[in-house]
Write a protein that holds these residues in place. Structure first.
Motif, PDB file in Angstrom:
ATOM      1  N   GLU A 126       5.457   7.208   6.134  1.00 30.61           N
ATOM      2  CA  GLU A 126       4.625   6.534   7.133  1.00 30.61           C
ATOM      3  C   GLU A 126       3.615   7.516   7.689  1.00 30.61           C
ATOM      4  O   GLU A 126       3.944   8.677   7.959  1.00 30.61           O
ATOM      5  N   PRO A 127       2.383   7.059   7.883  1.00 28.30           N
ATOM      6  CA  PRO A 127       1.377   7.976   8.455  1.00 28.30           C
ATOM      7  C   PRO A 127       1.742   8.329   9.896  1.00 28.30           C
ATOM      8  O   PRO A 127       2.156   7.476  10.672  1.00 28.30           O
ATOM      9  N   ARG A 128       1.587   9.604  10.192  1.00 32.15           N
ATOM     10  CA  ARG A 128       1.895  10.054  11.555  1.00 32.15           C
ATOM     11  C   ARG A 128       0.626   9.947  12.395  1.00 32.15           C
ATOM     12  O   ARG A 128      -0.453  10.310  11.947  1.00 32.15           O
ATOM     13  N   GLU A 129       0.812   9.484  13.599  1.00 34.69           N
ATOM     14  CA  GLU A 129      -0.306   9.421  14.523  1.00 34.69           C
ATOM     15  C   GLU A 129      -0.417  10.755  15.231  1.00 34.69           C
ATOM     16  O   GLU A 129       0.577  11.317  15.672  1.00 34.69           O
ATOM     17  N   SER A 130      -1.633  11.263  15.340  1.00 33.85           N
ATOM     18  CA  SER A 130      -1.806  12.537  16.036  1.00 33.85           C
ATOM     19  C   SER A 130      -1.691  12.294  17.536  1.00 33.85           C
ATOM     20  O   SER A 130      -2.164  11.289  18.061  1.00 33.85           O
ATOM     21  N   GLU A 148       0.809  -1.214   0.000  1.00 32.46           N
ATOM     22  CA  GLU A 148       0.000   0.000   0.000  1.00 32.46           C
ATOM     23  C   GLU A 148       0.850   1.276   0.000  1.00 32.46           C
ATOM     24  O   GLU A 148       0.378   2.333  -0.387  1.00 32.46           O
ATOM     25  N   ARG A 149       2.072   1.195   0.474  1.00 31.76           N
ATOM     26  CA  ARG A 149       2.930   2.386   0.575  1.00 31.76           C
ATOM     27  C   ARG A 149       3.818   2.604  -0.643  1.00 31.76           C
ATOM     28  O   ARG A 149       4.476   3.631  -0.742  1.00 31.76           O
ATOM     29  N   HIS A 152       5.384   6.030  -0.045  1.00 33.50           N
ATOM     30  CA  HIS A 152       4.721   7.100   0.703  1.00 33.50           C
ATOM     31  C   HIS A 152       5.309   7.143   2.106  1.00 33.50           C
ATOM     32  O   HIS A 152       5.679   6.105   2.662  1.00 33.50           O
TER      33      HIS A 152
END
Length: 73
Positions: free
Chosen positions: A66-70, A33-34, A64
């Motif tokens: 890595e998505p950052r966690e809020s 997915e990335r 892409h």
């Protein structure tokens, strides 16, 4: 007499080999997915056929972030 195994010639070869190995392992371990632009298999073939250019392309274009966690407050 300058030989092939002088430190000034060995150091760049080691750096290129490490870049290529790291990029290939990172590509294998990255989830599908990335991966950006082309399928993962094509990235691996590109990394194997053009190691230096492929390694640099993978670092800058391959996946892409890595998505950052809020932060939870």
């Amino acid at each position: 007499m300058l030989g092939l195994l002088e430190p000034l010639t060995v150091a760049p070869m080691v750096l290129v080999a490490l870049l290529c190995l790291w990029a290939l392992l990172d590509c294998v371990r990255t989830p599908w997915e990335r991966v950006r632009y082309v399928p993962k298999l094509l990235w691996m073939l590109f990394l194997l056929s053009a190691p230096v250019v492929g390694g640099l392309a993978w670092v800058y274009l391959g996946k892409h972030p890595e998505p950052r966690e809020s932060p939870q407050t």
